[in-house]
Motif scaffolding. Structure first.
Motif, PDB file in Angstrom:
ATOM      1  N   ARG A  33      -9.165  -4.420 -13.417  1.00 32.67           N
ATOM      2  CA  ARG A  33     -10.160  -5.310 -12.795  1.00 32.67           C
ATOM      3  C   ARG A  33      -9.043  -5.547 -12.055  1.00 32.67           C
ATOM      4  O   ARG A  33      -9.528  -6.553 -10.637  1.00 32.67           O
ATOM      5  N   VAL A  34      -8.119  -5.742 -11.387  1.00 34.58           N
ATOM      6  CA  VAL A  34      -6.910  -5.915 -10.654  1.00 34.58           C
ATOM      7  C   VAL A  34      -6.093  -4.795 -10.154  1.00 34.58           C
ATOM      8  O   VAL A  34      -5.478  -4.013 -10.042  1.00 34.58           O
ATOM      9  N   GLN A  35      -6.256  -5.402  -8.264  1.00 29.80           N
ATOM     10  CA  GLN A  35      -5.543  -4.682  -7.063  1.00 29.80           C
ATOM     11  C   GLN A  35      -4.425  -5.522  -6.744  1.00 29.80           C
ATOM     12  O   GLN A  35      -4.779  -6.601  -6.105  1.00 29.80           O
ATOM     13  N   VAL A  36      -2.958  -4.585  -7.005  1.00 32.02           N
ATOM     14  CA  VAL A  36      -1.756  -5.998  -6.212  1.00 32.02           C
ATOM     15  C   VAL A  36      -1.908  -4.981  -4.674  1.00 32.02           C
ATOM     16  O   VAL A  36      -1.873  -4.381  -4.379  1.00 32.02           O
ATOM     17  N   GLY A  37      -1.577  -6.382  -4.198  1.00 29.23           N
ATOM     18  CA  GLY A  37      -1.746  -6.314  -2.435  1.00 29.23           C
ATOM     19  C   GLY A  37      -0.453  -5.689  -1.830  1.00 29.23           C
ATOM     20  O   GLY A  37      -0.128  -6.365  -0.983  1.00 29.23           O
ATOM     21  N   PHE A  38      -0.252  -4.492  -2.715  1.00 31.73           N
ATOM     22  CA  PHE A  38       1.332  -3.843  -1.867  1.00 31.73           C
ATOM     23  C   PHE A  38       0.764  -3.004  -0.610  1.00 31.73           C
ATOM     24  O   PHE A  38       0.093  -1.666  -1.294  1.00 31.73           O
ATOM     25  N   MET A  39       0.088  -2.995   0.801  1.00 32.35           N
ATOM     26  CA  MET A  39       0.005  -2.867   1.690  1.00 32.35           C
ATOM     27  C   MET A  39       0.249  -1.680   2.082  1.00 32.35           C
ATOM     28  O   MET A  39      -0.333  -0.535   2.811  1.00 32.35           O
ATOM     29  N   ARG A  40       1.989  -1.746   2.038  1.00 38.59           N
ATOM     30  CA  ARG A  40       2.775  -0.161   2.478  1.00 38.59           C
ATOM     31  C   ARG A  40       2.238   1.071   2.109  1.00 38.59           C
ATOM     32  O   ARG A  40       2.008   2.009   2.685  1.00 38.59           O
ATOM     33  N   ARG A  41       1.153   0.612   0.455  1.00 41.20           N
ATOM     34  CA  ARG A  41       0.698   1.990   0.703  1.00 41.20           C
ATOM     35  C   ARG A  41      -0.236   3.215   1.483  1.00 41.20           C
ATOM     36  O   ARG A  41      -0.663   3.890   1.277  1.00 41.20           O
ATOM     37  N   TYR A  42      -0.967   1.741   2.109  1.00 37.45           N
ATOM     38  CA  TYR A  42      -1.845   2.061   3.072  1.00 37.45           C
ATOM     39  C   TYR A  42      -1.790   2.127   3.879  1.00 37.45           C
ATOM     40  O   TYR A  42      -2.223   2.663   5.329  1.00 37.45           O
ATOM     41  N   ASP A  43      -0.344   2.079   4.941  1.00 36.11           N
ATOM     42  CA  ASP A  43       0.075   2.958   6.365  1.00 36.11           C
ATOM     43  C   ASP A  43       0.147   4.160   5.808  1.00 36.11           C
ATOM     44  O   ASP A  43       0.917   5.327   5.291  1.00 36.11           O
ATOM     45  N   ALA A  44      -0.149   4.376   7.535  1.00 34.12           N
ATOM     46  CA  ALA A  44      -0.586   5.473   7.679  1.00 34.12           C
ATOM     47  C   ALA A  44       0.962   6.137   7.839  1.00 34.12           C
ATOM     48  O   ALA A  44       0.711   7.402   7.725  1.00 34.12           O
ATOM     49  N   GLU A  45       1.930   6.021   8.072  1.00 35.66           N
ATOM     50  CA  GLU A  45       2.974   6.789   7.975  1.00 35.66           C
ATOM     51  C   GLU A  45       3.937   6.248   6.482  1.00 35.66           C
ATOM     52  O   GLU A  45       4.685   7.500   6.072  1.00 35.66           O
ATOM     53  N   TYR A  46       3.804   6.083   5.801  1.00 42.56           N
ATOM     54  CA  TYR A  46       4.468   5.556   4.610  1.00 42.56           C
ATOM     55  C   TYR A  46       2.877   6.980   3.851  1.00 42.56           C
ATOM     56  O   TYR A  46       3.647   7.918   2.482  1.00 42.56           O
ATOM     57  N   THR A  47       2.016   7.044   3.712  1.00 45.51           N
ATOM     58  CA  THR A  47       1.258   7.716   2.981  1.00 45.51           C
ATOM     59  C   THR A  47       1.741   9.032   3.773  1.00 45.51           C
ATOM     60  O   THR A  47       1.354  10.319   2.345  1.00 45.51           O
ATOM     61  N   LYS A  48       1.900   9.456   4.406  1.00 44.19           N
ATOM     62  CA  LYS A  48       2.298  10.796   5.090  1.00 44.19           C
ATOM     63  C   LYS A  48       3.186  11.084   4.439  1.00 44.19           C
ATOM     64  O   LYS A  48       3.426  12.660   4.597  1.00 44.19           O
ATOM     65  N   LEU A  49       4.944   9.906   4.065  1.00 48.80           N
ATOM     66  CA  LEU A  49       6.028   9.917   4.025  1.00 48.80           C
ATOM     67  C   LEU A  49       5.638  10.693   2.146  1.00 48.80           C
ATOM     68  O   LEU A  49       6.154  11.675   1.503  1.00 48.80           O
ATOM     69  N   LYS A  50       5.015  10.145   2.097  1.00 51.63           N
ATOM     70  CA  LYS A  50       4.259  10.664   0.114  1.00 51.63           C
ATOM     71  C   LYS A  50       4.266  11.696  -0.037  1.00 51.63           C
ATOM     72  O   LYS A  50       4.311  12.112  -1.106  1.00 51.63           O
ATOM     73  N   ARG A  51       2.709  11.864   0.628  1.00 51.61           N
ATOM     74  CA  ARG A  51       2.062  13.151   0.253  1.00 51.61           C
ATOM     75  C   ARG A  51       3.390  14.217   0.966  1.00 51.61           C
ATOM     76  O   ARG A  51       3.359  15.798  -0.296  1.00 51.61           O
ATOM     77  N   LEU A  52       3.937  14.210   1.711  1.00 53.70           N
ATOM     78  CA  LEU A  52       5.001  15.690   1.847  1.00 53.70           C
ATOM     79  C   LEU A  52       6.091  15.293   0.205  1.00 53.70           C
ATOM     80  O   LEU A  52       6.360  16.878   0.400  1.00 53.70           O
ATOM     81  N   LEU A  53       6.614  14.068   0.255  1.00 51.60           N
ATOM     82  CA  LEU A  53       7.306  14.065  -1.288  1.00 51.60           C
ATOM     83  C   LEU A  53       6.708  14.435  -2.452  1.00 51.60           C
ATOM     84  O   LEU A  53       7.117  15.317  -3.045  1.00 51.60           O
ATOM     85  N   ASP A  54       5.624  14.561  -2.474  1.00 52.27           N
ATOM     86  CA  ASP A  54       4.908  14.765  -3.294  1.00 52.27           C
ATOM     87  C   ASP A  54       4.135  16.703  -3.752  1.00 52.27           C
ATOM     88  O   ASP A  54       4.628  16.793  -4.507  1.00 52.27           O
ATOM     89  N   SER A  55       4.164  17.077  -2.047  1.00 52.90           N
ATOM     90  CA  SER A  55       3.987  18.831  -1.875  1.00 52.90           C
ATOM     91  C   SER A  55       5.110  19.424  -2.475  1.00 52.90           C
ATOM     92  O   SER A  55       4.804  20.482  -2.971  1.00 52.90           O
ATOM     93  N   GLY A  56       6.351  18.710  -3.031  1.00 53.15           N
ATOM     94  CA  GLY A  56       7.687  19.683  -3.430  1.00 53.15           C
ATOM     95  C   GLY A  56       8.443  20.172  -1.697  1.00 53.15           C
ATOM     96  O   GLY A  56       9.450  21.129  -2.595  1.00 53.15           O
ATOM     97  N   GLU A  57       8.037  20.353  -1.318  1.00 49.70           N
ATOM     98  CA  GLU A  57       8.397  21.342   0.076  1.00 49.70           C
ATOM     99  C   GLU A  57       9.521  20.656   0.161  1.00 49.70           C
ATOM    100  O   GLU A  57      10.299  21.965   0.494  1.00 49.70           O
ATOM    101  N   LEU A  58       9.906  19.381   0.118  1.00 56.44           N
ATOM    102  CA  LEU A  58      11.672  19.433   0.357  1.00 56.44           C
ATOM    103  C   LEU A  58      12.441  19.425  -0.927  1.00 56.44           C
ATOM    104  O   LEU A  58      12.998  18.895  -0.657  1.00 56.44           O
TER     105      LEU A  58
END
Length: 339
Positions: free
Chosen positions: A123-148
Motif C-alpha cells: 500500500r505504501v510507496q516511498v518518495g525516493f524521487m531520483r528513481r524518476y529522474d530522466a538521467e537516473y532512469t537512463k543510467l539504470k537502463r544502461l546498467l541493467d542492459s549488461g552492455e557495460l
C-alpha cells in the motif's frame, strides 16, 4: 479497485515539501485532486485549503483519513511523525506516498513493514524521487542492459549551497546521503553491507560542531565499492552527480539541465539553487506515477522494504560517522512480499 474518477488526496504536512506537493497535485498531476491538507499549524493548513475548491483543513491525520472524499494519502510531515501516520493509513488500507525517510530508524521502519505484511499486499510507496529522474532512469537502463558488464565502482557527489541552521551533522547522513543509499541499491540491484565515513578538514563555512564535507564509502553484496561526497555548504549551488565504472566502460550523469555557453573567452552554465528545482521533473513524474498506479488499484515504486533498508544503512552510517570506523549493515531477511 481501479477507479475512473479523480483520486482524492490528503496531504499530511504543509511545510516546504508538502506545500510543493499540494501545488503539484492541484496544477500539474492529472487524475488527482487535493481534498484535504493536514498540519499542526491550523492557520497554515487553512490558508492552503482555502485556495483549493473542495479542500478541507485538518490538524490530525486520522481525521483527514476518515473523510469520505479522501482516497489516498501523501505524507510530507517531518520524519518522526511518519510512523503514526503510516500505521493509521495502513489500518484503513489507504494507498500512501510517503516522503523519505520512511521513518527515522530501522526499528520503526520494521514496524511499518510488519503492518503492511499483515495486509498481505503493498500500500505504501516511498518518495525516493531520483528513481524518476530522466538521467537516473537512463543510467539504470544502461546498467541493467549488461552492455557495460558488471558495475565495479560508483562515484557520487551531493552538494548543497548551505544547510538550514537547525541541520545537524547526523542529518548529512539521514537526510542527504539517504538518497545515494537508495540510488545505490536501485542502480546495482543489491544491498549495501557496510558503511565507512571519512571526515577531511572541514570548510570554514560549516557551523560549529559539524564536520563538512564528508566522504561516505559503501560496500555491496557483490563487492562493488561506492563513494559519496556529501558537501552541505559548498556555497555555489545544488549539484548531484553519479559515475558508474564498469567492466567495459564508464558512464556519468550530472546536473547540466541548461545550455552550456561558450563566449568571450569563457565557457560555463547555470547551477540550480536547490533540490526542488533540480528534481522538479522527477517529483512530477513520481507523483503522477503514484496517482496513476493508485487509480489502477496498484502500488508500485520504492517499497517500505526500500525505506527500511535505507534506514538500516543510515544507522550504520551515523555510527561510523560518530566512531570513525567501518560498520556492518544489519538487515532482516527480505519478506516474500518485497521479492
Amino acid at each position: 479497485m481501479p477507479s475512473e474518477r479523480a483520486l482524492g488526496v490528503a496531504v499530511v504536512g504543509t511545510g516546504r515539501m508538502g506545500a510543493d506537493h499540494v501545488r503539484r497535485l492541484h496544477h500539474v498531476v492529472s487524475g488527482a485532486r487535493v481534498t484535504a491538507v493536514v498540519d499542526i499549524d491550523a492557520e497554515r493548513a487553512r490558508t492552503l485549503a482555502d485556495a483549493i475548491e473542495g479542500c478541507t483543513a485538518y490538524t490530525e491525520p486520522a481525521a483527514a483519513m476518515a473523510a469520505q472524499d479522501v482516497d489516498a494519502v501523501l505524507i510530507a510531515s517531518p520524519g518522526p511523525a511518519h510512523e503514526a501516520a503510516l500505521l493509521e493509513a495502513l489500518d484503513r488500507d489507504l494507498p500512501v506516498l510517503c516522503e523519505k525517510p520512511l521513518t527515522p530508524d530501522a526499528a520503526s521502519a520494521l514496524r511499518v513493514v510488519e503492518a503492511e505484511q499483515k495486509l498481505g499486499h503493498r500500500r505504501v510507496q516511498v518518495g525516493f524521487m531520483r528513481r524518476y529522474d530522466a538521467e537516473y532512469t537512463k543510467l539504470k537502463r544502461l546498467l541493467d542492459s549488461g552492455e557495460l558488464g558488471r558495475t565495479l565502482m560508483l562515484h557520487q557527489r551531493h552538494r548543497n549551497p548551505a544547510m538550514p541552521s537547525w541541520f545537524t551533522e547526523e542529518m548529512l547522513i539521514n537526510d542527504s546521503v539517504v538518497h545515494e543509499m537508495d540510488v545505490t541499491r536501485w542502480l546495482l540491484d543489491q544491498e549495501i553491507t557496510a558503511v565507512t565515513v571519512h571526515k577531511p578538514a572541514p570548510t570554514s563555512y560549516a557551523p560549529e560542531g559539524m564536520s563538512d564535507p564528508q566522504l561516505v564509502l559503501f560496500e555491496t553484496e557483490s563487492g562493488a565499492l561506492v563513494d559519496v561526497e556529501i558537501f552541505g555548504h559548498c556555497g555555489y549551488g545544488y549539484q548531484v552527480q553519479a559515475e558508474a565504472v564498469c567492466e567495459r566502460g564508464v558512464v556519468r550523469i550530472d546536473d547540466e539541465h541548461g545550455p552550456r555557453l561558450t563566449a568571450d573567452g569563457r565557457w560555463g552554465g547555470r547551477v540550480t539553487p536547490d533540490y526542488l528545482e533540480r528534481f522538479e521533473d522527477a517529483y512530477d513524474r513520481e507523483v503522477q506515477a503514484w496517482a496513476d498506479a493508485t487509480r489502477r488499484g496498484e502500488t508500485t515504486g520504492p517499497s517500505v522494504w526500500d525505506g527500511y533498508a535505507a534506514a538500516a544503512v543510515c544507522e550504520a552510517g551515523v555510527l561510523s560517522q560518530r566512531e570513525g570506523r567501518r560498520v556492518r549493515v544489519e538487515l532482516i531477511e527480505r519478506p516474500a512480499l518485497y521479492k
